[in-house]
Design a protein around this motif. Sequence first.
Motif, PDB file in Angstrom:
ATOM      1  N   VAL A 127       0.831  -1.209   0.000  1.00  0.00           N
ATOM      2  CA  VAL A 127       0.000   0.000   0.000  1.00  0.00           C
ATOM      3  C   VAL A 127       0.865   1.259   0.000  1.00  0.00           C
ATOM      4  O   VAL A 127       0.591   2.225  -0.711  1.00  0.00           O
ATOM      5  CB  VAL A 127      -0.952  -0.011   1.222  1.00  0.00           C
ATOM      6  CG1 VAL A 127      -1.710   1.290   1.338  1.00  0.00           C
ATOM      7  CG2 VAL A 127      -1.898  -1.206   1.144  1.00  0.00           C
ATOM      8  N   ALA A 128       1.956   1.252   0.750  1.00  0.00           N
ATOM      9  CA  ALA A 128       2.773   2.451   0.928  1.00  0.00           C
ATOM     10  C   ALA A 128       3.765   2.720  -0.202  1.00  0.00           C
ATOM     11  O   ALA A 128       4.407   3.774  -0.216  1.00  0.00           O
ATOM     12  CB  ALA A 128       3.546   2.349   2.245  1.00  0.00           C
ATOM     13  N   ASN A 129       3.896   1.833  -1.161  1.00  0.00           N
ATOM     14  CA  ASN A 129       4.909   2.011  -2.205  1.00  0.00           C
ATOM     15  C   ASN A 129       4.388   2.947  -3.300  1.00  0.00           C
ATOM     16  O   ASN A 129       3.992   2.528  -4.382  1.00  0.00           O
ATOM     17  CB  ASN A 129       5.321   0.660  -2.794  1.00  0.00           C
ATOM     18  CG  ASN A 129       6.515   0.762  -3.707  1.00  0.00           C
ATOM     19  OD1 ASN A 129       6.910   1.836  -4.130  1.00  0.00           O
ATOM     20  ND2 ASN A 129       7.094  -0.382  -4.016  1.00  0.00           N
ATOM     21  N   ASP A 148      -7.501  -5.794  -3.740  1.00  0.00           N
ATOM     22  CA  ASP A 148      -6.376  -5.786  -2.807  1.00  0.00           C
ATOM     23  C   ASP A 148      -6.418  -7.038  -1.939  1.00  0.00           C
ATOM     24  O   ASP A 148      -7.485  -7.603  -1.693  1.00  0.00           O
ATOM     25  CB  ASP A 148      -6.415  -4.537  -1.928  1.00  0.00           C
ATOM     26  CG  ASP A 148      -6.225  -3.249  -2.737  1.00  0.00           C
ATOM     27  OD1 ASP A 148      -5.912  -3.324  -3.942  1.00  0.00           O
ATOM     28  OD2 ASP A 148      -6.408  -2.173  -2.150  1.00  0.00           O
ATOM     29  N   PHE A 149      -5.260  -7.494  -1.473  1.00  0.00           N
ATOM     30  CA  PHE A 149      -5.201  -8.746  -0.724  1.00  0.00           C
ATOM     31  C   PHE A 149      -4.005  -8.761   0.219  1.00  0.00           C
ATOM     32  O   PHE A 149      -3.113  -7.923   0.124  1.00  0.00           O
ATOM     33  CB  PHE A 149      -5.131  -9.935  -1.695  1.00  0.00           C
ATOM     34  CG  PHE A 149      -3.893  -9.954  -2.553  1.00  0.00           C
ATOM     35  CD1 PHE A 149      -2.808 -10.755  -2.220  1.00  0.00           C
ATOM     36  CD2 PHE A 149      -3.811  -9.178  -3.710  1.00  0.00           C
ATOM     37  CE1 PHE A 149      -1.668 -10.786  -3.007  1.00  0.00           C
ATOM     38  CE2 PHE A 149      -2.670  -9.198  -4.503  1.00  0.00           C
ATOM     39  CZ  PHE A 149      -1.593 -10.001  -4.154  1.00  0.00           C
ATOM     40  N   SER A 158       3.582  -8.784   9.251  1.00  0.00           N
ATOM     41  CA  SER A 158       4.455  -7.863   8.522  1.00  0.00           C
ATOM     42  C   SER A 158       3.698  -6.616   8.071  1.00  0.00           C
ATOM     43  O   SER A 158       2.577  -6.710   7.564  1.00  0.00           O
ATOM     44  CB  SER A 158       5.043  -8.555   7.297  1.00  0.00           C
ATOM     45  OG  SER A 158       5.768  -7.624   6.514  1.00  0.00           O
ATOM     46  N   PRO A 159       4.325  -5.448   8.188  1.00  0.00           N
ATOM     47  CA  PRO A 159       3.679  -4.218   7.722  1.00  0.00           C
ATOM     48  C   PRO A 159       3.582  -4.137   6.193  1.00  0.00           C
ATOM     49  O   PRO A 159       2.868  -3.283   5.676  1.00  0.00           O
ATOM     50  CB  PRO A 159       4.578  -3.107   8.277  1.00  0.00           C
ATOM     51  CG  PRO A 159       5.900  -3.757   8.503  1.00  0.00           C
ATOM     52  CD  PRO A 159       5.610  -5.193   8.827  1.00  0.00           C
ATOM     53  N   VAL A 160       4.259  -5.034   5.468  1.00  0.00           N
ATOM     54  CA  VAL A 160       4.203  -5.008   4.005  1.00  0.00           C
ATOM     55  C   VAL A 160       3.296  -6.107   3.439  1.00  0.00           C
ATOM     56  O   VAL A 160       3.295  -6.370   2.249  1.00  0.00           O
ATOM     57  CB  VAL A 160       5.616  -5.092   3.372  1.00  0.00           C
ATOM     58  CG1 VAL A 160       6.464  -3.899   3.774  1.00  0.00           C
ATOM     59  CG2 VAL A 160       6.310  -6.401   3.709  1.00  0.00           C
ATOM     60  N   ARG A 161       2.482  -6.706   4.292  1.00  0.00           N
ATOM     61  CA  ARG A 161       1.628  -7.811   3.838  1.00  0.00           C
ATOM     62  C   ARG A 161       0.469  -7.333   2.960  1.00  0.00           C
ATOM     63  O   ARG A 161       0.143  -7.963   1.961  1.00  0.00           O
ATOM     64  CB  ARG A 161       1.074  -8.587   5.035  1.00  0.00           C
ATOM     65  CG  ARG A 161       0.298  -9.823   4.583  1.00  0.00           C
ATOM     66  CD  ARG A 161       0.181 -10.842   5.692  1.00  0.00           C
ATOM     67  NE  ARG A 161      -0.127 -12.143   5.136  1.00  0.00           N
ATOM     68  CZ  ARG A 161      -1.222 -12.823   5.410  1.00  0.00           C
ATOM     69  NH1 ARG A 161      -2.108 -12.341   6.262  1.00  0.00           N
ATOM     70  NH2 ARG A 161      -1.417 -13.995   4.863  1.00  0.00           N
ATOM     71  N   ARG A 162      -0.157  -6.217   3.332  1.00  0.00           N
ATOM     72  CA  ARG A 162      -1.305  -5.737   2.546  1.00  0.00           C
ATOM     73  C   ARG A 162      -0.803  -5.286   1.181  1.00  0.00           C
ATOM     74  O   ARG A 162       0.124  -4.486   1.064  1.00  0.00           O
ATOM     75  CB  ARG A 162      -2.029  -4.607   3.268  1.00  0.00           C
ATOM     76  CG  ARG A 162      -3.369  -4.285   2.658  1.00  0.00           C
ATOM     77  CD  ARG A 162      -4.330  -5.433   2.830  1.00  0.00           C
ATOM     78  NE  ARG A 162      -5.606  -5.169   2.164  1.00  0.00           N
ATOM     79  CZ  ARG A 162      -6.480  -6.103   1.878  1.00  0.00           C
ATOM     80  NH1 ARG A 162      -6.255  -7.357   2.198  1.00  0.00           N
ATOM     81  NH2 ARG A 162      -7.610  -5.801   1.285  1.00  0.00           N
TER      82      ARG A 162
END
Length: 179
Positions: A127-129, A148-149, A158-162
């Motif tokens: 999401v943050a990229n 989204d998944f 992990s904060p990068v999972r979404r």
Amino acid sequence: METERLIMRRWQESDHEPFAALNADPQVMEHFVKPLTREESDQMIDRMEAAFDRQGYGLWALEVHETGEFIGFTGLIHHAFLTEVEVGWRLSRASWGHGYATEAARAAVAYAFDELELPELVSMTTVANVRSRAVMERLGMTRNPADDFDHPNVPEDSPVRRTVLYRLPNPSPAAQKTS
């Protein structure tokens, strides 16, 4: 393949060291679970080369035409957890902001649609990229939040999972008939 400024090619032994440096860079790997070790980076090259041998396409090493400098990869990848093929990229920090990702991704999209006649491509990131998401939007990709998944290969905490998923249908009417 070549673009105006880039060469998209199969991987060479000389790519291992700069690719390992790119994958060890915390800023480059900010939107991944962790930076990669040299061994993990080398194994990734082996997997990318095996994909070319198996399916005829993959993630091409990127080289700046004028200097011969290796700057990362762009290309096509099929993940076991997706039905569609993804267009993806990863570039060294020094090559950010020059339009290389968009330029190479456009060539990969053209190859996917014109040569492989794929009906659709996807691209995904955290999401943050915002940098990668901007490339996706420059390619004409669109996002439906319902797509989204939670990435199945990323730990649950992990904060990068979404993961956000962008789509790009092949504009060719013939490709739409085969989908």
